[in-house]
Write a protein that holds these residues in place. Structure first.
Motif, short mmCIF file in Angstrom:
data_model
loop_
_atom_site.label_atom_id
_atom_site.label_comp_id
_atom_site.label_asym_id
_atom_site.label_seq_id
_atom_site.Cartn_x
_atom_site.Cartn_y
_atom_site.Cartn_z
N PRO A 56 0.82 -1.22 0.00
CA PRO A 56 0.00 0.00 0.00
C PRO A 56 0.85 1.26 0.00
CG PRO A 56 -0.02 -1.04 2.16
CD PRO A 56 0.68 -1.99 1.24
N SER A 57 0.44 2.22 -0.79
CA SER A 57 1.13 3.51 -0.80
C SER A 57 0.64 4.36 0.37
CB SER A 57 0.88 4.23 -2.12
OG SER A 57 -0.50 4.57 -2.24
N ALA A 58 1.28 5.49 0.55
CA ALA A 58 0.92 6.37 1.66
C ALA A 58 -0.49 6.92 1.52
CB ALA A 58 1.93 7.51 1.75
N SER A 59 -1.06 6.91 0.31
CA SER A 59 -2.40 7.47 0.11
C SER A 59 -3.50 6.52 0.55
CB SER A 59 -2.58 7.81 -1.38
OG SER A 59 -2.50 6.65 -2.18
N TYR A 60 -3.16 5.26 0.86
CA TYR A 60 -4.17 4.28 1.24
C TYR A 60 -4.41 4.27 2.75
CZ TYR A 60 -4.96 1.89 -3.20
OH TYR A 60 -5.36 1.58 -4.47
N ALA A 61 -5.67 4.16 3.13
CA ALA A 61 -6.03 3.91 4.53
C ALA A 61 -5.98 2.40 4.74
CB ALA A 61 -7.42 4.45 4.83
N VAL A 62 -5.16 1.95 5.65
CA VAL A 62 -4.90 0.52 5.83
C VAL A 62 -5.47 0.03 7.15
CG1 VAL A 62 -3.13 -1.27 6.01
CG2 VAL A 62 -2.81 0.64 4.43
N GLU A 63 -6.16 -1.09 7.10
CA GLU A 63 -6.64 -1.77 8.31
C GLU A 63 -5.98 -3.13 8.42
OE1 GLU A 63 -10.85 -2.16 8.61
OE2 GLU A 63 -11.07 -0.23 9.63
N GLN A 64 -5.75 -3.56 9.64
CA GLN A 64 -5.19 -4.89 9.90
C GLN A 64 -6.24 -5.71 10.64
OE1 GLN A 64 -2.09 -5.97 9.08
NE2 GLN A 64 -1.19 -4.05 8.35
N GLU A 65 -6.50 -6.92 10.17
CA GLU A 65 -7.44 -7.81 10.85
C GLU A 65 -6.84 -9.21 10.94
OE1 GLU A 65 -11.41 -7.89 9.55
OE2 GLU A 65 -11.61 -5.71 9.39
N GLU A 66 -6.98 -9.80 12.12
CA GLU A 66 -6.50 -11.17 12.31
C GLU A 66 -7.64 -12.15 12.12
OE1 GLU A 66 -4.55 -11.78 16.01
OE2 GLU A 66 -2.69 -10.82 15.37
N LEU A 67 -7.37 -13.24 11.41
CA LEU A 67 -8.36 -14.29 11.22
C LEU A 67 -8.23 -15.27 12.37
CD1 LEU A 67 -7.84 -14.95 7.42
CD2 LEU A 67 -9.65 -13.62 8.49
N PRO A 68 -9.25 -15.41 13.19
CA PRO A 68 -9.15 -16.32 14.33
C PRO A 68 -9.12 -17.77 13.88
CG PRO A 68 -11.38 -15.47 14.13
CD PRO A 68 -10.57 -14.74 13.12
N LEU A 69 -8.10 -18.50 14.30
CA LEU A 69 -8.00 -19.93 14.00
C LEU A 69 -8.14 -20.71 15.30
CD1 LEU A 69 -5.04 -20.19 11.44
CD2 LEU A 69 -7.48 -20.29 10.98
N PRO A 70 -8.76 -21.87 15.27
CA PRO A 70 -8.87 -22.67 16.49
C PRO A 70 -7.53 -23.30 16.84
CG PRO A 70 -9.69 -23.92 14.62
CD PRO A 70 -9.39 -22.54 14.10
N THR A 71 -7.38 -23.67 18.08
CA THR A 71 -6.22 -24.46 18.46
C THR A 71 -6.48 -25.91 18.05
OG1 THR A 71 -7.13 -25.00 20.63
CG2 THR A 71 -5.83 -22.96 20.44
N VAL A 72 -5.44 -26.73 18.10
CA VAL A 72 -5.61 -28.14 17.77
C VAL A 72 -6.61 -28.78 18.72
CG1 VAL A 72 -4.47 -30.38 17.64
CG2 VAL A 72 -3.32 -28.34 16.75
N ALA A 73 -6.53 -28.40 20.00
CA ALA A 73 -7.45 -28.96 20.99
C ALA A 73 -8.90 -28.57 20.69
CB ALA A 73 -7.07 -28.49 22.40
N GLU A 74 -9.12 -27.30 20.26
CA GLU A 74 -10.48 -26.87 19.93
C GLU A 74 -11.00 -27.61 18.71
OE1 GLU A 74 -10.45 -22.23 21.51
OE2 GLU A 74 -9.68 -22.73 19.52
N LEU A 75 -10.14 -27.82 17.72
CA LEU A 75 -10.55 -28.57 16.53
C LEU A 75 -10.94 -29.99 16.90
CD1 LEU A 75 -10.88 -28.86 13.48
CD2 LEU A 75 -8.43 -29.37 13.34
#
Length: 447
Positions: free
Chosen positions: A300-319
């Motif tokens: 992204p260039s400086a002219s872009y408004a950037v958002e960061q989002e994390e995708l929640p993944l389960p743990t092995v135990a939760e799976l």
């Protein structure tokens, strides 16, 4: 389409990315049209041989341009946006009514146009790397997918949302667990088949399995090979699927198959009794060479408004817990009162109708939102809003329903060229590729 917002939006990235992926998956995997060409004469193949040819295709890299055209008979989309046509000015603060903004109407417009509308897009694939470039009249939207991250970029609003996996996510552990579960499922399926074989009979070969699958398909569908033609400058076979029942809205599906490598290059779905396809998509140009790696990179260039989002993944135990709970439900060991009732299925084959209780599903979704913290204030860092986040108030949803549907006995219904949906007065939803009258009949029989 309603005016675009100028600021970054967590709604659009979360909802439009899957919608964008739908037409790409259809076009690249197996679905729409081609032009017959008398000069094309590929080696003859039976339907069985052509299907086997498609299944054996190992194409994992390509680039090209896709056109999608849809004539589904949907109501006027301008009415769905509350009367605001493209280019209308909502006025200062108009989007802030009832404590919201224009996210709902804008997102809905994007979803409808991408999933059911007409557009052109460039597609780039190379193994785990992919890019979809949707071309608007004066701008473009891009989805970049690479190992560990994805970007949704809108050039008109100058916004970019980066979706990534949390640093502490055990991706390798999850992949290993999924591989283990897949191996267990394969072994279980093999054991089940072996148990049903007569004494002394061996497991069927891949060809025998394909023959049996085609036999089952033949019970509901007439499969044939059409006329050889050309798509995107490539010689193609044409696979034609026609339902053997007149109880469905679908008349036929035609798939153009590359004559050299078996990749699906185009497809069309035509409604019963219609002369032109209701939905068609396909490549206008295509190359099977690996794209330049630079096309998968976004900075992204400086002219872009950037958002960061994390995708929640389960743990092995939760799976593992989810799998155990699913197995318990299949075995009847779970508390039935706590489970969402399974959908009721009416009919079969092309005329299958699925019925669900809307209130029960909505309640389950609300419980899921509460458990995952979806209703928490995202600015306060409390929870992560999942894809089930509500984009409309109850009143807005009812207005949309009234605009999309027409009154019928026992409720309201929407019928497009290929799909019908019935919302009953007592809170059920029935859907299928059948006429509305069929849905009404099933709804009345279930009362």
């Amino acid at each position: 389409m309603s005016p675009r917002r100028t600021g970054p939006s967590r709604f659009r990235a979360r909802t439009v990315v899957p919608a964008v992926g739908v037409p790409v998956a259809i076009a690249v995997a197996v679905l729409v049209p081609m032009q017959a060409n008398a000069t094309v004469d590929l080696p003859d193949k039976t339907p069985e041989e052509l299907i086997a040819f498609v299944k054996s295709s190992d194409v994992d890299a390509l680039s090209g341009t896709i056109e999608q055209r849809s004539e589904l008979g949907l109501p006027d989309l301008g009415a769905l946006m509350g009367g605001s046509g493209a280019g209308s000015d909502p006025g200062p603060g108009a989007g802030d009514a009832d404590g919201g903004d224009s996210a709902a109407s804008d997102t809905f417009s994007d979803l409808v146009s991408l999933a059911t509308g007409s557009f052109d897009a460039n597609v780039y694939l190379d193994g785990e790397h992919a890019r979809l470039q949707v071309l608007d009249r004066m701008a473009e939207r891009n989805v970049y997918v690479n190992p560990g991250e994805a970007w949704f970029v809108d050039s008109e609003s100058q916004t970019a949302t980066r979706l990534s996996v949390a640093d502490d996510a055990d991706v390798e552990g999850l992949e290993a667990e999924l591989e283990r579960l897949a191996a267990e499922a394969k072994d279980a399926a093999k054991a089940e088949v072996e148990a049903e074989l007569p004494d002394g009979e061996q497991l069927p070969t891949p060809q025998q399995l394909l023959d049996r699958a085609l036999d089952r398909l033949d019970e509901t569908t007439e499969v044939s090979v059409g006329t050889d033609g050309r798509v995107a400058g490539r010689d193609v076979y044409e696979l034609v699927l026609e339902p053997r029942t007149d109880e469905t809205l679908v008349g036929e599906i035609r798939v153009a198959v590359d004559g050299e490598n078996g990749a699906a290059l185009a497809a069309s779905v035509t409604a019963r009794g219609a002369d032109a396809p209701a939905f068609e998509t396909g490549f206008t140009d295509v190359s099977f060479a690996a794209p330049d790696p630079s096309v998968f990179v976004f900075e992204p260039s400086a002219s872009y408004a950037v958002e960061q989002e994390e995708l929640p993944l389960p743990t092995v135990a939760e799976l593992q817990q989810w799998v155990a709970e699913a197995q318990a439900r299949e075995g009847g060991e779970a508390d039935d009162a706590a489970d969402v009732p399974p959908p009721v299925v009416h009919g079969e084959g092309w005329a299958t109708v699925v019925e669900v209780d809307a209130a029960t599903v909505a309640e389950a979704m609300a419980e899921h939102r509460a458990e995952t913290g979806a209703d928490a204030d995202p600015d306060a860092g409390e929870g992560v809003a999942p894809a089930t986040e509500a984009h409309f108030t109850e009143g807005e949803a009812l207005d949309l329903l009234d605009t999309l549907t027409t009154p019928v006995d026992g409720g309201r219904a929407l019928q497009t060229s290929l799909l019908s949906v019935l919302f009953t007065d007592d809170g059920r939803v029935l859907a299928g590729s059948v006429p509305v009258d069929t849905l009404v009949g099933y709804a009345e029989s279930g009362r």
